[in-house]
Scaffold this active site. Structure first.
Site, PDB file in Angstrom:
ATOM      1  N   GLN A 101      -6.351   0.104  -3.716  1.00 13.65           N
ATOM      2  CA  GLN A 101      -7.671   0.500  -3.221  1.00 13.65           C
ATOM      3  C   GLN A 101      -8.572   0.883  -4.388  1.00 13.65           C
ATOM      4  OE1 GLN A 101      -7.109   3.173   0.547  1.00 13.65           O
ATOM      5  NE2 GLN A 101      -5.283   3.351  -0.682  1.00 13.65           N
ATOM      6  N   HIS A 119     -10.628  -3.167  -2.570  1.00  9.88           N
ATOM      7  CA  HIS A 119     -11.965  -2.546  -2.546  1.00  9.88           C
ATOM      8  C   HIS A 119     -12.869  -3.053  -3.665  1.00  9.88           C
ATOM      9  CE1 HIS A 119     -10.566   1.147   0.034  1.00  9.88           C
ATOM     10  NE2 HIS A 119     -10.741   0.051   0.732  1.00  9.88           N
ATOM     11  N   GLY A 187      -0.064   7.572  -4.276  1.00  6.41           N
ATOM     12  CA  GLY A 187      -1.327   8.233  -4.612  1.00  6.41           C
ATOM     13  C   GLY A 187      -2.500   7.884  -3.728  1.00  6.41           C
TER      14      GLY A 187
HETATM   15  P1  OAD Z   1      -8.105   9.854  -2.167  1.00  9.87           P
HETATM   16  O1  OAD Z   1      -8.933  10.586  -3.191  1.00  9.87           O
HETATM   17  O2  OAD Z   1      -8.483   9.941  -0.745  1.00  9.87           O
HETATM   18  O3  OAD Z   1      -6.594  10.369  -2.270  1.00  9.87           O
HETATM   19  C1  OAD Z   1      -5.937  10.519  -3.488  1.00  9.87           C
HETATM   20  C2  OAD Z   1      -4.508  10.903  -3.174  1.00  9.87           C
HETATM   21  O4  OAD Z   1      -3.776  10.920  -4.384  1.00  9.87           O
HETATM   22  C3  OAD Z   1      -4.347  12.281  -2.535  1.00  9.87           C
HETATM   23  O5  OAD Z   1      -3.494  12.157  -1.406  1.00  9.87           O
HETATM   24  C4  OAD Z   1      -3.686  13.121  -3.636  1.00  9.87           C
HETATM   25  O6  OAD Z   1      -2.768  14.058  -3.119  1.00  9.87           O
HETATM   26  C5  OAD Z   1      -2.959  12.058  -4.425  1.00  9.87           C
HETATM   27  N1  OAD Z   1      -2.751  12.373  -5.852  1.00  9.87           N
HETATM   28  C6  OAD Z   1      -3.596  12.981  -6.708  1.00  9.87           C
HETATM   29  N2  OAD Z   1      -3.077  13.028  -7.934  1.00  9.87           N
HETATM   30  C7  OAD Z   1      -1.859  12.439  -7.881  1.00  9.87           C
HETATM   31  C8  OAD Z   1      -0.824  12.172  -8.825  1.00  9.87           C
HETATM   32  N3  OAD Z   1      -0.923  12.521 -10.107  1.00  9.87           N
HETATM   33  N4  OAD Z   1       0.293  11.535  -8.383  1.00  9.87           N
HETATM   34  C9  OAD Z   1       0.429  11.169  -7.082  1.00  9.87           C
HETATM   35  N5  OAD Z   1      -0.522  11.385  -6.159  1.00  9.87           N
HETATM   36  C10 OAD Z   1      -1.649  12.012  -6.529  1.00  9.87           C
HETATM   37  O7  OAD Z   1      -8.030   8.357  -2.673  1.00  9.87           O
HETATM   38  P2  OAD Z   1      -7.662   7.046  -1.891  1.00  9.87           P
HETATM   39  O8  OAD Z   1      -6.589   7.297  -0.892  1.00  9.87           O
HETATM   40  O9  OAD Z   1      -7.478   5.990  -2.894  1.00  9.87           O
HETATM   41  O10 OAD Z   1     -12.843   3.683  -1.048  1.00  9.87           O
HETATM   42  O11 OAD Z   1      -9.000   6.782  -1.122  1.00  9.87           O
HETATM   43  C11 OAD Z   1      -9.117   5.611  -0.385  1.00  9.87           C
HETATM   44  C12 OAD Z   1     -10.497   5.055  -0.521  1.00  9.87           C
HETATM   45  O12 OAD Z   1     -11.446   6.041  -0.109  1.00  9.87           O
HETATM   46  C13 OAD Z   1     -10.905   4.725  -1.927  1.00  9.87           C
HETATM   47  O13 OAD Z   1     -10.495   3.442  -2.304  1.00  9.87           O
HETATM   48  C14 OAD Z   1     -12.373   4.783  -1.823  1.00  9.87           C
HETATM   49  C15 OAD Z   1     -12.505   6.070  -1.059  1.00  9.87           C
HETATM   50  O14 OAD Z   1     -13.696   6.238  -0.489  1.00  9.87           O
HETATM   51  C16 OAD Z   1     -13.922   3.023  -1.454  1.00  9.87           C
HETATM   52  O15 OAD Z   1     -14.496   3.251  -2.490  1.00  9.87           O
HETATM   53  C17 OAD Z   1     -14.319   1.977  -0.482  1.00  9.87           C
END
Ligand code: OAD
Length: 243
Positions: A101, A119, A187
């Protein structure tokens, strides 16, 4: 945790088809802010409020400022051990698909090959008038970048909230997930569809599904493995000792 990592590594070893889904958390240790949680604020704005067609229609200059800030930041960082371990995993598994993503391009930089950027990619821009897509790696495009072909306003070639995914890429992501024997979800907060449901579909087709995240997510209870910790520490341990 050690026991779970060993058990998951054995599942991966035996799998001929592996799919991996990554989200912003895999790049967090590279210094790329996540969308939600503590990293999700830029100035006083939620990042998720700016990544929308409505925000761009209302104030394109503000959205471009946000994207220029992201471009500048990402141009200064690089891939981390988790990205690197997925490149290693790809070389060890007969059939491997990485679905991300993330728009930061760090998987490509690390060397992943069978990659679906669902994305889009931050380094691509698209003309809002003639729709031409171009690659532009300059960190700062200004707040009103124009198309070299027709003079129309450019926008980032990424998928924003409320926009549809490229159907071909979506189809290939669903196919890779549902055909996988093991699927890793790394993540991602697992709240944005359709990515959030890919692992659940894989599980319903018999795949072993595993989540690696700093904290539990809405999908955790459906997972066969839920490894809580940093991707940069856990993912490399899954491929350790294979080569
Ligand atoms: P999020 O910011 O929603 O989630 C990030 C996740 O990574 C969280 O669950 C954290 O707990 C986890 N996390 C943070 N640091 C970490 C680490 N060092 N190791 C493991 N996990 C870790 O990001 P996405 O799920 O990618 O869309 O969000 C999905 C989409 O929403 C993105 O692609 C973007 C956003 O709006 C668009 O831009 C269309």
């Amino acid at each position: 945790m050690e026991k779970e990592i060993n058990a998951l590594r054995e599942k991966l070893r035996k799998a001929d088809r592996v799919a991996v889904l990554t989200g912003a958390g895999i790049s967090a240790e590279s210094g790329v802010p996540t969308f939600r949680g503590s990293g999700g604020l830029w100035r006083n704005y939620q990042a998720t409020d700016l990544a929308t067609p409505q925000a761009f229609a209302k104030d394109p200059e503000l959205v471009w400022e946000f994207y220029n800030w992201r471009r500048d930041l990402i141009s200064k960082v690089t891939y981390n051990p988790a990205h690197r371990a997925l490149v290693d995993l790809e070389s060890l598994v007969p059939n491997f698909t990485l679905i991300t993503q993330n728009v930061d391009g760090l998987h490509l930089l690390a060397g992943s090959q069978n990659l679906l950027e669902i994305h889009g990619n931050l380094w691509k821009v698209r003309c809002t008038r003639c729709r031409e897509i171009t690659l532009d790696r300059s960190p700062d495009l200004g707040t009103s970048p124009k198309c070299k072909t027709c003079g129309g306003l450019l926008r980032p070639h990424v998928i924003w909230f409320g926009e549809s995914l490229d159907q071909d890429i979506l189809h290939r992501s669903i196919e890779a997930s549902t055909n996988s024997r093991v699927m890793l979800v790394i993540g991602t907060s697992s709240v944005v569809q359709p990515a959030a449901s890919l692992a659940l579909e894989a599980k319903s087709r018999g795949a072993v599904v595993a989540e690696i995240n700093l904290e539990r997510t809405p999908n955790s209870s459906s997972m066969d493995f839920s490894l809580i910790g940093k991707a940069g520490e856990i993912v490399p341990r899954l491929v350790e000792g294979w080569k």
